[in-house]
Design a protein around this motif. Structure first.
Motif, PDB file in Angstrom:
ATOM      1  N   PRO A 272       0.717  -1.213  -0.020  1.00  0.00           N
ATOM      2  CA  PRO A 272       0.001   0.003   0.038  1.00  0.00           C
ATOM      3  C   PRO A 272       0.870   1.224  -0.006  1.00  0.00           C
ATOM      4  CG  PRO A 272      -0.756  -1.618   1.512  1.00  0.00           C
ATOM      5  CD  PRO A 272       0.304  -2.162   1.002  1.00  0.00           C
ATOM      6  N   LEU A 273       0.233   2.181  -0.590  1.00  0.00           N
ATOM      7  CA  LEU A 273       1.072   3.512  -0.709  1.00  0.00           C
ATOM      8  C   LEU A 273       0.292   4.573   0.068  1.00  0.00           C
ATOM      9  CD1 LEU A 273       3.266   5.485  -1.671  1.00  0.00           C
ATOM     10  CD2 LEU A 273       2.288   5.813  -3.742  1.00  0.00           C
ATOM     11  N   ILE A 274       0.473   5.069   1.054  1.00  0.00           N
ATOM     12  CA  ILE A 274      -0.342   6.070   2.064  1.00  0.00           C
ATOM     13  C   ILE A 274       0.520   7.192   2.081  1.00  0.00           C
ATOM     14  CG2 ILE A 274      -1.437   6.333   3.984  1.00  0.00           C
ATOM     15  CD1 ILE A 274      -1.703   3.126   4.089  1.00  0.00           C
ATOM     16  N   THR A 275       1.578   7.200   2.996  1.00  0.00           N
ATOM     17  CA  THR A 275       2.443   8.380   2.946  1.00  0.00           C
ATOM     18  C   THR A 275       3.799   7.845   2.697  1.00  0.00           C
ATOM     19  OG1 THR A 275       2.789   7.917   5.313  1.00  0.00           O
ATOM     20  CG2 THR A 275       0.891   9.123   4.725  1.00  0.00           C
ATOM     21  N   LEU A 276       4.669   8.856   2.538  1.00  0.00           N
ATOM     22  CA  LEU A 276       6.043   8.586   2.145  1.00  0.00           C
ATOM     23  C   LEU A 276       7.009   9.874   2.683  1.00  0.00           C
ATOM     24  CD1 LEU A 276       7.706   9.396  -0.262  1.00  0.00           C
ATOM     25  CD2 LEU A 276       6.574   7.527  -1.140  1.00  0.00           C
TER      26      LEU A 276
ATOM     27  N   ILE B   1      11.283   2.450  -5.691  1.00  0.00           N
ATOM     28  CA  ILE B   1      10.402   3.890  -6.490  1.00  0.00           C
ATOM     29  C   ILE B   1       9.087   3.839  -6.274  1.00  0.00           C
ATOM     30  CG2 ILE B   1      10.154   5.447  -8.340  1.00  0.00           C
ATOM     31  CD1 ILE B   1      13.111   5.691  -6.995  1.00  0.00           C
ATOM     32  N   ARG B   2       8.202   4.707  -5.738  1.00  0.00           N
ATOM     33  CA  ARG B   2       6.928   4.720  -5.632  1.00  0.00           C
ATOM     34  C   ARG B   2       6.294   6.076  -6.134  1.00  0.00           C
ATOM     35  NH1 ARG B   2       4.463   1.241  -2.324  1.00  0.00           N
ATOM     36  NH2 ARG B   2       2.934   1.295  -3.778  1.00  0.00           N
ATOM     37  N   VAL B   3       6.958   6.804  -6.511  1.00  0.00           N
ATOM     38  CA  VAL B   3       6.433   8.121  -6.973  1.00  0.00           C
ATOM     39  C   VAL B   3       7.571   8.460  -8.074  1.00  0.00           C
ATOM     40  CG1 VAL B   3       5.939  10.614  -6.725  1.00  0.00           C
ATOM     41  CG2 VAL B   3       5.412   8.701  -4.824  1.00  0.00           C
ATOM     42  N   VAL B   4       6.895   8.924  -9.206  1.00  0.00           N
ATOM     43  CA  VAL B   4       7.692   9.640 -10.385  1.00  0.00           C
ATOM     44  C   VAL B   4       7.069  10.807 -10.669  1.00  0.00           C
ATOM     45  CG1 VAL B   4       8.816   9.075 -12.796  1.00  0.00           C
ATOM     46  CG2 VAL B   4       8.293   7.418 -11.377  1.00  0.00           C
ATOM     47  N   ILE B   5       7.916  11.823 -10.663  1.00  0.00           N
ATOM     48  CA  ILE B   5       7.458  13.177 -11.157  1.00  0.00           C
ATOM     49  C   ILE B   5       8.095  13.366 -12.524  1.00  0.00           C
ATOM     50  CG2 ILE B   5       7.159  15.485 -10.527  1.00  0.00           C
ATOM     51  CD1 ILE B   5       7.878  14.674  -7.740  1.00  0.00           C
ATOM     52  N   ALA B   6       7.264  13.811 -13.715  1.00  0.00           N
ATOM     53  CA  ALA B   6       7.693  14.068 -14.890  1.00  0.00           C
ATOM     54  C   ALA B   6       6.846  15.230 -15.502  1.00  0.00           C
ATOM     55  CB  ALA B   6       8.164  13.038 -15.682  1.00  0.00           C
TER      56      ALA B   6
ATOM     57  N   VAL C 107      13.706  17.155   0.760  1.00  0.00           N
ATOM     58  CA  VAL C 107      12.910  16.106   1.178  1.00  0.00           C
ATOM     59  C   VAL C 107      11.528  16.078   0.659  1.00  0.00           C
ATOM     60  CG1 VAL C 107      12.357  14.365   3.030  1.00  0.00           C
ATOM     61  CG2 VAL C 107      14.582  15.400   2.944  1.00  0.00           C
ATOM     62  N   PHE C 108      11.088  15.094  -0.001  1.00  0.00           N
ATOM     63  CA  PHE C 108       9.576  15.239  -0.344  1.00  0.00           C
ATOM     64  C   PHE C 108       8.748  14.357   0.771  1.00  0.00           C
ATOM     65  CE2 PHE C 108      11.526  15.691  -4.530  1.00  0.00           C
ATOM     66  CZ  PHE C 108      10.498  16.359  -5.294  1.00  0.00           C
ATOM     67  N   ALA C 109       7.542  14.664   0.993  1.00  0.00           N
ATOM     68  CA  ALA C 109       6.710  14.107   1.862  1.00  0.00           C
ATOM     69  C   ALA C 109       5.126  13.958   1.151  1.00  0.00           C
ATOM     70  CB  ALA C 109       6.159  14.791   2.992  1.00  0.00           C
ATOM     71  N   LEU C 110       4.845  12.590   0.901  1.00  0.00           N
ATOM     72  CA  LEU C 110       3.525  12.304   0.141  1.00  0.00           C
ATOM     73  C   LEU C 110       2.476  12.049   1.258  1.00  0.00           C
ATOM     74  CD1 LEU C 110       1.906  11.665  -2.389  1.00  0.00           C
ATOM     75  CD2 LEU C 110       2.954   9.115  -1.981  1.00  0.00           C
ATOM     76  N   ASP C 111       1.445  12.712   1.121  1.00  0.00           N
ATOM     77  CA  ASP C 111       0.011  12.234   2.014  1.00  0.00           C
ATOM     78  C   ASP C 111      -0.819  12.043   1.070  1.00  0.00           C
ATOM     79  OD1 ASP C 111      -2.085  12.337   3.614  1.00  0.00           O
ATOM     80  OD2 ASP C 111      -1.346  13.667   5.136  1.00  0.00           O
ATOM     81  N   LEU C 112      -0.899  10.707   0.794  1.00  0.00           N
ATOM     82  CA  LEU C 112      -1.842  10.353  -0.091  1.00  0.00           C
ATOM     83  C   LEU C 112      -3.571  10.605   0.142  1.00  0.00           C
ATOM     84  CD1 LEU C 112      -1.885   9.448  -2.987  1.00  0.00           C
ATOM     85  CD2 LEU C 112      -1.751   7.169  -2.538  1.00  0.00           C
ATOM     86  N   PRO C 113      -4.055   9.826   1.401  1.00  0.00           N
ATOM     87  CA  PRO C 113      -5.036  10.460   1.740  1.00  0.00           C
ATOM     88  C   PRO C 113      -5.416  11.852   1.507  1.00  0.00           C
ATOM     89  CG  PRO C 113      -4.338   8.862   3.074  1.00  0.00           C
ATOM     90  CD  PRO C 113      -3.020   9.518   2.447  1.00  0.00           C
ATOM     91  N   GLU C 114      -4.711  12.777   1.803  1.00  0.00           N
ATOM     92  CA  GLU C 114      -4.955  14.179   1.709  1.00  0.00           C
ATOM     93  C   GLU C 114      -4.467  14.845   0.157  1.00  0.00           C
ATOM     94  OE1 GLU C 114      -6.090  16.483   3.774  1.00  0.00           O
ATOM     95  OE2 GLU C 114      -6.581  14.666   5.303  1.00  0.00           O
ATOM     96  N   ARG C 115      -4.302  13.795  -0.600  1.00  0.00           N
ATOM     97  CA  ARG C 115      -3.606  14.157  -2.060  1.00  0.00           C
ATOM     98  C   ARG C 115      -2.665  15.490  -2.202  1.00  0.00           C
ATOM     99  NH1 ARG C 115      -8.546  12.157  -5.028  1.00  0.00           N
ATOM    100  NH2 ARG C 115      -9.905  11.407  -3.949  1.00  0.00           N
ATOM    101  N   SER C 116      -1.703  15.124  -1.199  1.00  0.00           N
ATOM    102  CA  SER C 116      -0.918  16.195  -1.304  1.00  0.00           C
ATOM    103  C   SER C 116       0.738  15.679  -1.332  1.00  0.00           C
ATOM    104  CB  SER C 116      -0.810  16.853  -0.079  1.00  0.00           C
ATOM    105  OG  SER C 116       0.293  17.982   0.233  1.00  0.00           O
ATOM    106  N   LEU C 117       1.390  16.393  -2.376  1.00  0.00           N
ATOM    107  CA  LEU C 117       2.880  16.045  -2.262  1.00  0.00           C
ATOM    108  C   LEU C 117       3.807  17.357  -2.092  1.00  0.00           C
ATOM    109  CD1 LEU C 117       5.085  14.161  -3.327  1.00  0.00           C
ATOM    110  CD2 LEU C 117       4.858  15.324  -5.589  1.00  0.00           C
ATOM    111  N   SER C 118       4.626  17.346  -1.157  1.00  0.00           N
ATOM    112  CA  SER C 118       5.339  18.395  -0.455  1.00  0.00           C
ATOM    113  C   SER C 118       6.973  18.188  -0.780  1.00  0.00           C
ATOM    114  CB  SER C 118       5.004  18.799   0.978  1.00  0.00           C
ATOM    115  OG  SER C 118       3.464  19.143   1.002  1.00  0.00           O
ATOM    116  N   LEU C 119       7.581  19.517  -0.826  1.00  0.00           N
ATOM    117  CA  LEU C 119       8.752  19.419  -1.092  1.00  0.00           C
ATOM    118  C   LEU C 119       9.547  20.296   0.272  1.00  0.00           C
ATOM    119  CD1 LEU C 119      11.894  18.414  -2.063  1.00  0.00           C
ATOM    120  CD2 LEU C 119      11.297  20.154  -3.893  1.00  0.00           C
ATOM    121  N   SER C 120      10.162  19.799   1.136  1.00  0.00           N
ATOM    122  CA  SER C 120      10.629  20.439   2.342  1.00  0.00           C
ATOM    123  C   SER C 120       9.727  21.237   2.884  1.00  0.00           C
ATOM    124  CB  SER C 120      11.689  21.144   1.798  1.00  0.00           C
ATOM    125  OG  SER C 120      12.918  20.397   1.273  1.00  0.00           O
ATOM    126  N   GLY C 121       8.550  20.736   3.070  1.00  0.00           N
ATOM    127  CA  GLY C 121       7.496  21.495   3.859  1.00  0.00           C
ATOM    128  C   GLY C 121       6.434  22.283   2.868  1.00  0.00           C
TER     129      GLY C 121
END
Length: 206
Positions: free
Chosen positions: A4-8, A96-101, A139-153
């Motif tokens: 499962p992919l939830i947060t990372l 790898i669980r997330v690819v950005i392009a 550093v990236f942070a993924l919060d999938l339930p919140e549908r949010s991808l952050s970088l360094s906050g």
């Protein structure tokens, strides 16, 4: 079923060359390999190692500081080329669980969705900016339930996922799992109606 992919929370590997195709990601000579375990060994094999088998030290996937990275930032056209599900399997097996392009090969994108690899599409300039920040230690942070991808906050993307796609990532469901978990009542109803309409087909069953 995938993990499962939830947060990372993760640093990112950057491969900004355009049109990195599926043969670069997973060379054709490994296609007879059918066991998903060890797919990571084949990942970018011909770029991570030279013709004599020696490791190319400056390839980003050979950087020991990034061995645990779960995010990849790539250039335009990532995953273009031939249909090759092993390309996705190898990336996921690596971790790898997330690819950005900026964009992805169509078949690669379809295979990613089926195998728990989240693709995030952003404009090319934004990807290059994220790559600069990532190479500086962001550093990236993924919060999938919140549908949010952050970088360094700082949020860098809102994830546009359907409810069914979100559930598949959160549960770690592949296509078969989706059918078994979501569509089974409809499958059983069809089987019952089929038996009732054509009972002679089932005469030999106990």
């Amino acid at each position: 079923m995938s993990t499962p992919l939830i947060t990372l929370t993760s640093r990112a590997i950057c491969l900004m060359d355009p049109n990195i195709d599926t043969d670069i990601i997973f060379p054709a000579r490994f296609l007879l390999k059918i066991d998903r375990d060890g797919m990571d060994d084949c990942l970018f094999r011909d770029r991570r190692f030279d013709a004599t088998g020696r490791m190319v030290p400056d390839h980003p996937f050979n950087d020991p500081d990034l061995r645990e990275a779960q995010v990849l930032i790539a250039g335009p056209g990532f995953g273009c080329g031939s249909s090759r599900e092993q390309a996705v399997w190898a990336l996921v097996d690596w971790g790898i669980r997330v690819v950005i392009a900026p964009d992805f090969g169509d078949i690669f994108a379809g295979n990613a969705r089926k195998n728990g690899l989240l693709l995030v599409t952003l404009p090319e300039a934004a990807c290059e900016d994220l790559a600069r920040q990532a190479q500086a230690g962001g550093v990236f942070a993924l919060d999938l339930p919140e549908r949010s991808l952050s970088l360094s906050g700082k949020e860098v993307a809102r994830l546009d996922l359907s409810a069914s796609a979100l559930q598949a990532f959160l549960e770690g469901w592949d296509e078969i799992d989706v059918i078994l978990n979501r569509e089974m009542p409809a499958v059983r109803a069809f089987e019952a109606s089929h038996r009732a309409a054509q009972p002679w087909l089932y005469a030999g069953e106990g």
